[in-house]
Design an enzyme around this catalytic site. Structure first.
Site, short mmCIF file in Angstrom:
data_model
loop_
_atom_site.label_atom_id
_atom_site.label_comp_id
_atom_site.label_asym_id
_atom_site.label_seq_id
_atom_site.Cartn_x
_atom_site.Cartn_y
_atom_site.Cartn_z
N ILE A 28 0.84 -1.21 0.00
CA ILE A 28 0.00 0.00 0.00
C ILE A 28 0.87 1.25 0.00
O ILE A 28 0.57 2.23 -0.70
CB ILE A 28 -0.96 -0.02 1.21
CG1 ILE A 28 -1.99 -1.17 1.05
CG2 ILE A 28 -1.68 1.31 1.36
CD1 ILE A 28 -2.80 -1.46 2.29
N TYR A 174 -1.43 -7.07 18.81
CA TYR A 174 -1.54 -6.41 17.50
C TYR A 174 -2.56 -5.27 17.56
O TYR A 174 -2.30 -4.16 17.08
CB TYR A 174 -1.95 -7.42 16.42
CG TYR A 174 -2.28 -6.78 15.09
CD1 TYR A 174 -1.29 -6.12 14.36
CD2 TYR A 174 -3.57 -6.80 14.56
CE1 TYR A 174 -1.58 -5.52 13.14
CE2 TYR A 174 -3.86 -6.21 13.34
CZ TYR A 174 -2.86 -5.56 12.64
OH TYR A 174 -3.16 -4.95 11.45
#
Length: 420
Positions: A28, A174
């Site tokens: 990305i 996370y």
């Protein structure tokens, strides 16, 4: 890619701007860099990869070549954003070469979708160090230069702050690390309101990148969109005025506001059901109905209460496994797997460490390298190829303890079995 019907994005809005993008050697980050490069923007590629990784293609130098070919100017900097000196040096080089910095894209990120007991502290430190501390550090060092810009922006590729525990329970470390990036947006947008636009952008669906292929295994791609959707959405946000700040944006919503109607152009396989991304829905269970309407196998169903209580279907599955394993597979795999299945099915094992391999009921003969916990009925579906292990794992339906690399090897074996 030429604009399609319905797209209203104007071009050349970022001409002359300097973008500092972390992790821009691939995925990305690189897609955003190339989109801005088409306007003639200056791109600082701040990433770790100076030499090609065997599984993750692209380096800062190959990305720089692509930026120049697309019409931009590039500066490739070797940067581990956990290292304050390396970030400082890259910022100085950028300002010396391009005269300033207008836009910071905090894209670099580390991921491990593992539970508290299964996440080594080294991985916890990596995620907090890259996602949270790295984003904060890079922002802190770039902000003095953004304050001198006429169109200053910070864009963090991080999710809306959805505090539903369902998004924490399977991968607390996370989620904490990614939400750290989002909290930078929340705080800095208010701190620098009127001076710098600070926003977050997150994809509605999974995005096909080399990292996703590694995480999800083969076959995940067709459930994804390409990184172009994130690049187009980022371009739209970065083209807005500096008083557009403090927003937690989703790529599809941004592009709908820009007049985009054709989202099939972003699909890896148009028409295929898409894997929803994390953090955007109240609970995974709510996705079941949508997925089934599109003909997909939902991995978000709560475990079935009517799951097989006898060893019948499981025994059949293990008979099939025994028919497939051989010395070649053992040599390639070199791992022992334990399956903790719900109901009365209990514990089963697959030993692929010696000879022609063994499989059966009970504890494995040696300590398992990987322990998988799941519903009995889903286990049979998974080995029959009717349930994607990736979706089962990402939604918490399949829990994995142990070596993830060896878990991925088993996924390939399942793929072979489902073809038989």
């Amino acid at each position: 890619k030429p604009p399609t019907s319905g797209r209203q994005i104007q071009y050349m809005k970022l001409a002359g701007c300097t973008l500092f993008i972390t992790g821009a050697s691939r995925g990305i980050g690189k897609a955003i860099a190339l989109k801005a490069a088409k306007d003639g923007a200056n791109i600082v590629i701040a990433a770790k990869t100076a030499q090609a990784h065997p599984k993750l293609p692209g380096t800062i130098y190959s990305a720089a070549e692509e930026v120049e070919a697309a019409g931009g100017k590039a500066l490739a900097c070797i940067v581990d954003i956990r290292d304050e000196q390396q970030v400082q040096d890259a910022v100085k080089k950028a300002v010396d070469k391009f005269g300033g910095i207008d836009i910071l894209v905090n894209n670099a990120s580390a991921i491990s979708l593992t539970g508290t007991l299964e996440t080594p502290l080294k991985k916890v430190d990596l995620m907090l160090g890259v996602n949270l501390r790295g984003t904060y550090l890079t922002s802190k060092l770039v902000i003095p230069h953004l304050l001198k810009s006429r169109s200053p922006h910070i864009l963090n590729l991080s999710p809306p702050l959805n505090l539903n525990p369902v998004w924490f329970k399977n991968h607390t470390a996370y989620t904490m690390a990614k939400y750290g990036m989002s909290m930078c947006v929340l705080g800095m947008a208010e701190e620098f309101r009127g001076q710098i636009a600070v926003n977050a952008l997150w994809p509605k669906t999974a995005i096909q990148t080399a990292a996703m292929d590694m995480l999800g295994g083969e076959g995940i791609g067709k459930q994804c969109r390409t990184s172009d959707i994130m690049a187009d959405a980022a371009y739209a946000v970065l083209s807005r005025p500096k008083d557009y700040t403090g927003h937690f944006l989703v790529d599809e919503d941004v592009l709908k506001e820009e007049g985009v109607k054709d989202f099939d152009q972003y699909a890896v396989q148009p028409g295929h059901p898409l894997l929803p991304d994390f953090f955007l829905d109240e609970a995974p269970e709510n996705l079941v109905e949508q997925m089934e309407q599109h003909g997909a196998t939902p991995a978000f169903k709560p475990p079935s209460s009517s799951s097989s209580s006898s060893g019948g279907p499981i025994e059949t599955t293990f008979n099939a496994i025994r028919g497939v394993i051989n010395e070649d597979i053992v040599k390639l795999t070199q791992a022992t797997y334990q399956f903790d299945l719900s109901g009365e099915s209990g514990v089963w094992f697959l030993d692929l460490k010696s000879g022609a391999g063994r499989a059966g009921q009970g504890q494995p003969p040696v300590k398992a390298d990987v322990v998988m916990t799941m519903d009995s009925g889903d286990f049979s579906k998974m080995f029959a190829g009717k349930l994607k292990p990736t979706m089962a794992f990402m939604s918490g339906k399949l829990r994995i303890k142990g070596d993830m690399t060896l878990a991925l090897k088993l996924e390939k074996l399942m793929g072979r079995m489902s073809k038989l």
